[in-house]
Design an enzyme around this catalytic site. Structure first.
Site, PDB file in Angstrom:
ATOM      1  N   CYS A 113       0.754  -1.207   0.005  1.00 38.57           N
ATOM      2  CA  CYS A 113       0.049   0.011  -0.093  1.00 38.57           C
ATOM      3  C   CYS A 113       1.068   1.229   0.063  1.00 38.57           C
ATOM      4  O   CYS A 113       1.591   1.547  -1.140  1.00 38.57           O
ATOM      5  CB  CYS A 113      -0.910  -0.164   1.195  1.00 38.57           C
ATOM      6  SG  CYS A 113      -2.373   0.955   1.074  1.00 38.57           S
TER       7      CYS A 113
ATOM      8  N   HIS B 153      -3.163  -4.889   1.333  1.00 39.49           N
ATOM      9  CA  HIS B 153      -2.725  -5.437   2.661  1.00 39.49           C
ATOM     10  C   HIS B 153      -2.412  -6.929   2.858  1.00 39.49           C
ATOM     11  O   HIS B 153      -3.472  -7.423   3.665  1.00 39.49           O
ATOM     12  CB  HIS B 153      -3.218  -4.682   3.845  1.00 39.49           C
ATOM     13  CG  HIS B 153      -2.879  -3.147   3.843  1.00 39.49           C
ATOM     14  ND1 HIS B 153      -2.137  -2.455   4.434  1.00 39.49           N
ATOM     15  CD2 HIS B 153      -3.791  -2.316   3.422  1.00 39.49           C
ATOM     16  CE1 HIS B 153      -2.098  -1.263   4.406  1.00 39.49           C
ATOM     17  NE2 HIS B 153      -3.349  -1.102   3.625  1.00 39.49           N
TER      18      HIS B 153
ATOM     19  N   GLU C  34      -0.870  -8.314   5.199  1.00 38.10           N
ATOM     20  CA  GLU C  34      -0.651  -8.468   6.378  1.00 38.10           C
ATOM     21  C   GLU C  34      -2.027  -8.205   7.448  1.00 38.10           C
ATOM     22  O   GLU C  34      -1.972  -8.598   8.768  1.00 38.10           O
ATOM     23  CB  GLU C  34       0.513  -7.625   6.847  1.00 38.10           C
ATOM     24  CG  GLU C  34       0.092  -5.959   7.307  1.00 38.10           C
ATOM     25  CD  GLU C  34       0.010  -5.210   5.913  1.00 38.10           C
ATOM     26  OE1 GLU C  34      -0.159  -5.778   4.667  1.00 38.10           O
ATOM     27  OE2 GLU C  34      -0.322  -4.101   6.013  1.00 38.10           O
TER      28      GLU C  34
HETATM   29  N1  GLN Z   1      -3.549   6.313   1.168  1.00 37.48           N
HETATM   30  C1  GLN Z   1      -2.388   6.171   1.609  1.00 37.48           C
HETATM   31  C2  GLN Z   1      -1.359   6.939   0.847  1.00 37.48           C
HETATM   32  O1  GLN Z   1      -1.591   7.608   0.087  1.00 37.48           O
HETATM   33  C3  GLN Z   1      -2.199   4.607   1.613  1.00 37.48           C
HETATM   34  C4  GLN Z   1      -3.011   3.898   2.298  1.00 37.48           C
HETATM   35  C5  GLN Z   1      -2.477   2.646   2.863  1.00 37.48           C
HETATM   36  O2  GLN Z   1      -1.181   2.399   3.094  1.00 37.48           O
HETATM   37  N2  GLN Z   1      -3.379   1.759   3.740  1.00 37.48           N
HETATM   38  O3  GLN Z   1      -0.216   6.962   1.215  1.00 37.48           O
END
Ligand code: GLN
Length: 190
Positions: A78, A168, A170
């Site tokens: 992410c 994710h 995890e």
């Molecule tokens: N929206 C976050 C970003 O732009 C990422 C979201 C996440 O890691 N769950 O950094």
């Protein structure tokens, strides 16, 4: 084998519990003093702008980038994937910029801010995927390879020793993406 987990912010504890379940040793990286030889690096989810700022404030940005450029296996989830991307379509700032992908931050809009589905991932099988204000990969360039797509959007990519997921792993019980990362480390070490 020893894995470093960036622990400045975000969902690093969840990666630790995955590695605990796999019996893989790890340590947390919060500042320069924490740096020691490692076989792989995990960049967790969280907020990429904040993590990028803290990485620079702590003096970790250059040494970690150098390790990645020199082939250290790295797994970004992410926000971690956003840190790796060479291009962020809706942000003028990039971070490590080591992976040949264009990402879009918060790409799913408000309605679909967070969701969970099951979908196939190359070399892994069908797995649960948890998305939280997730990015997706708009385009893969160079030698980066698509490992999974959801609704036509790229959500998992690999380029050499770099692995990135928009979701994710995890936050779901399935260990297979972390196992894939450990396989990448073992391959790298020959
Ligand atoms: N929206 C976050 C970003 O732009 C990422 C979201 C996440 O890691 N769950 O950094």
């Amino acid at each position: 084998m020893l894995i470093g987990i960036l622990a400045l912010q975000g969902a690093f504890l969840e990666h630790e519990s995955m590695l605990d379940r796999l019996g893989t040793p790890y340590f947390e990286i919060r500042n320069l003093k924490d740096l020691r030889p490692m076989d792989g690096l995990i960049l967790p989810g969280g907020e990429s702008t904040t993590m990028g700022k803290l990485l620079r404030d702590e003096g970790l940005f250059e040494p970690l980038r150098e390790l990645i450029v020199n082939g250290l296996p790295v797994f970004g989830t992410c926000a971690g994937l956003i840190l790796l991307a060479k291009k962020i379509d809706n942000d003028s700032r990039t971070h490590f910029a080591t992976m040949d992908v264009d990402v879009v931050r918060n790409a799913y809009g408000r309605q679909l801010g967070s969701f969970r589905i099951e979908a196939p991932m190359d070399g892994v099988g069908t797995i649960p995927m948890v998305f939280i204000r997730a990015p997706y990969v708009a385009k893969t360039n160079g030698s980066s390879r698509i490992l999974a797509t959801v609704d036509g959007h790229i959500v998992a990519v690999r380029q050499g020793n770099q692995l990135g997921t928009a979701f994710h792993p995890e936050l779901a019980p399935d260990l297979s993406v972390h196992r894939l990362f450990i396989d990448i480390i073992n391959e790298h070490q020959g």
